[in-house]
Scaffold this motif. Structure first.
Motif: not given
Lengths: 285, 281
Positions: A224, A230, A233, A242, A245-246, A248-250, A252-253, B39, B43-44, B46-47, B51
């Motif tokens: 996760s 992400l 997903q 959703r 959201q995913l 953006f999270a991906a 960022r990661s 998540h 999810p944001e 969590v990331v 980090i």
């Protein structure tokens, strides 16, 4: 012939693993296997594992990247394996090999990049080295008492030299070595050499190691915090909110920073497409 | 005969070195689960948590490494503590477990005070405090005239912070064998008299100890502490200076720890004096 049969009876696991090394080498072109062949036969890549191919966590421990790699690992296996299997027993030896291979693969999936391919049984071999150290530790009268003997000191030197070589040579995955070493040591110390009745925390340590291994394996399957998972997903999600959201999270990661712009997402999308094309190419060739 | 007569409640601080690594493994095992559950809702988050955690861990490791290096260079108790820690760990990890196992199995057949003492002593060397307390107590119960058993029990009780009981045990050891363990029992009597609030008796005992057995950084440090509690700052400063003096020979890790602490006390007292002089001007 009689000797060979006797050996096969005494150390079946070591011989089967060595045989598996050679068989897989012939299946993948022993001299210089291509990435496509290694991919097809189960090399380890974190993104593939999280994409629903968990067997790669173990299959990679039987594949090798050429004659030299195969020769080196088979030699090490045949040097260390027989004595270890005679002391541990075949079932425990098989469990040790698989758990150490899993430890090495988990370390690679957690630490290395998601598209980093890895092959080789050295993670499991390091687990066997760790097992020797653990057995010596448990058998000696004090925790560090084994250092008084020449044999265990040689094993420790061998581990250090190999880790040093792994740190210097760029295409050797020291992450897998360290992962295999740690899990092989801990697994043997806690599970394969009996119970320590005087240590009240011993059962708690057993449960903790088990919990950690299960938890990290599940995290490798559903990472996760990793951008590629992400992103995938996001691709299969139908809910627009959703998905954003995913994405953006991906992103960022992927970038490792907190402020993400729209063009960052487009850049990642292009990047991911090229990775996908590459992977698709590998699996269809 | 049971292995450990009477369970001992070991303080958390003593158990912490064994519990901390286990706790760390559990935290490492639970983190991925927590991340996965989180998540689903965000999810944001969590990331960014992952980090930030990664960054913080690196920064914390750098800060700790820098602090250790600076501390080792500038603050005397830190290297002394490290030396004592390594010394204790080495003793614990390199002491033979076979005599302990043998003594424990012999106790199953018949119990003697000496055998209980043997188990307690060997367990003490291996920092196995669960075994020490019960066996030392049982040894004293069976044979109250063994000064070495009383002495060991005193050490255990002091470690468990049972100060009045520890004082009784050391006093018994000293009563049974004057100058027991080269004055070690007497020194602990003095220290425990101070810790239990009997300052006058403590100072008298410290003087007697010095007269009969000479001084060491530890005895001087403890005497300085007692004098400071009594409000005799000049005498306390002199005791700390004596404790911090260059020993000319290599001290044991334990004595070196007290010398390092005495050096800091000397600085503080000097600093305090300088500050009070500033105030007078």
């Amino acid at each position: 012939m009689k000797d060979l049969l006797q050996q096969a009876d005494e150390i079946p696991v070591t011989l089967v693993v060595a045989l598996a090394y050679v068989t897989m080498a012939f299946l993948t072109n022993p001299a210089s296997p291509t990435p496509e062949q290694l991919h097809q036969h189960g090399w380890l890549m974190a993104t593939l594992v999280s994409d629903g191919e968990p067997w790669r966590l173990l299959t990679c421990a039987f594949l090798h990247g050429g004659w030299l790699h195969l020769a080196f690992n088979t030699y090490a296996l045949l040097r260390v394996g027989p004595a270890l299997e005679r002391s541990l027993g075949s079932v425990r030896m098989a469990a040790l090999y698989l758990v150490s291979a899993l430890g090495g693969s988990l370390a690679v999936c957690l630490v290395s990049g998601p598209f980093q391919p890895v092959v080789g049984g050295s993670g499991a071999l390091f687990g066997m080295f760790g097992a020797i150290v653990a057995m010596q530790m448990r058998q000696s009268r004090s925790t560090l008492g084994f250092l008084n003997y020449e044999g265990p000191r040689r094993v420790l030197s061998l581990i250090l030299i190999n880790l040093l070589i792994g740190a210097i040579v760029p295409f050797i995955s020291n992450t897998a070595h360290v992962g295999g070493l740690i899990i092989g040591f801990a697994f043997t110390f806690l599970f394969l050499t009996g119970t320590n009745k005087t240590d009240k925390l011993f059962p708690a340590w057993r449960v903790a190691l088990l919990a950690l291994t299960v938890s990290l394996t599940l995290h490798t399957l559903q990472p996760s915090t990793r951008w590629d998972w992400l992103w995938r997903q996001a691709r299969v999600t139908e809910d627009q909110e959703r998905r954003e959201q995913l994405q953006f999270a991906a992103t960022r990661s992927f970038q490792g920073k907190t402020d993400v712009k729209r063009y960052d997402i487009q850049f990642l999308e292009a990047q991911m497409d090229s990775y996908d094309r590459e992977l698709k190419g590998l699996s269809t060739k | 005969m049971a292995d450990s007569p009477g369970p001992e409640s070991i303080p958390l601080r003593t158990r912490l070195p064994a519990l901390l690594p286990l706790g760390a493994v559990w935290v490492a095992a639970l983190l991925p689960v927590a991340f996965y559950l989180l998540h689903w809702s965000d999810p944001e988050l969590v990331v960014s948590l992952a980090i930030t955690a990664k960054r913080l861990v690196w920064q914390a490791m750098l800060v700790v490494a820098a602090a250790v290096v600076v501390g080792l260079l500038l603050y005397p108790p830190l290297p002394a503590w490290l030396r004592r820690f390594i010394d204790r760990t080495r003793t614990k990890w390199s002491s033979d477990s076979a005599p302990l196992t043998r003594a424990l199995s012999e106790l199953k057949h018949f119990e003697t005070a000496q055998k209980h003492y043997e188990v307690a002593r060997l367990a003490w060397t291996r920092s196995d405090y669960r075994l020490v307390g019960g066996h030392a107590k049982r040894s004293v119960e069976l044979e109250a005239t063994m000064p070495h058993a009383q002495h060991l029990l005193g050490h255990f009780l002091l470690r468990m912070k049972s100060l009045p009981e520890a004082r009784n045990a050391f006093e018994a050891a000293e009563r049974l064998d004057q100058g027991h363990a080269f004055g070690e029992a007497l020194l602990h009597v003095a220290h425990l008299q101070h810790l239990t609030g009997d300052l006058d008796a403590a100072l008298t005992t410290f003087v007697r100890h010095e007269r009969e057995h000479g001084s060491s950084p530890r005895s001087n440090f403890w005497r300085g502490d007692a004098l400071m509690a009594k409000g005799q700052m000049e005498a306390a400063a002199a005791a700390f200076v004596a404790a911090a003096a260059d020993p000319k020979v290599r001290l044991t890790a334990e004595e070196n720890w007290f010398r390092a602490q005495a050096r800091v006390r000397c600085w503080r007292i000097r600093g305090g004096k300088a500050a009070s002089n500033e105030g007078h001007r």
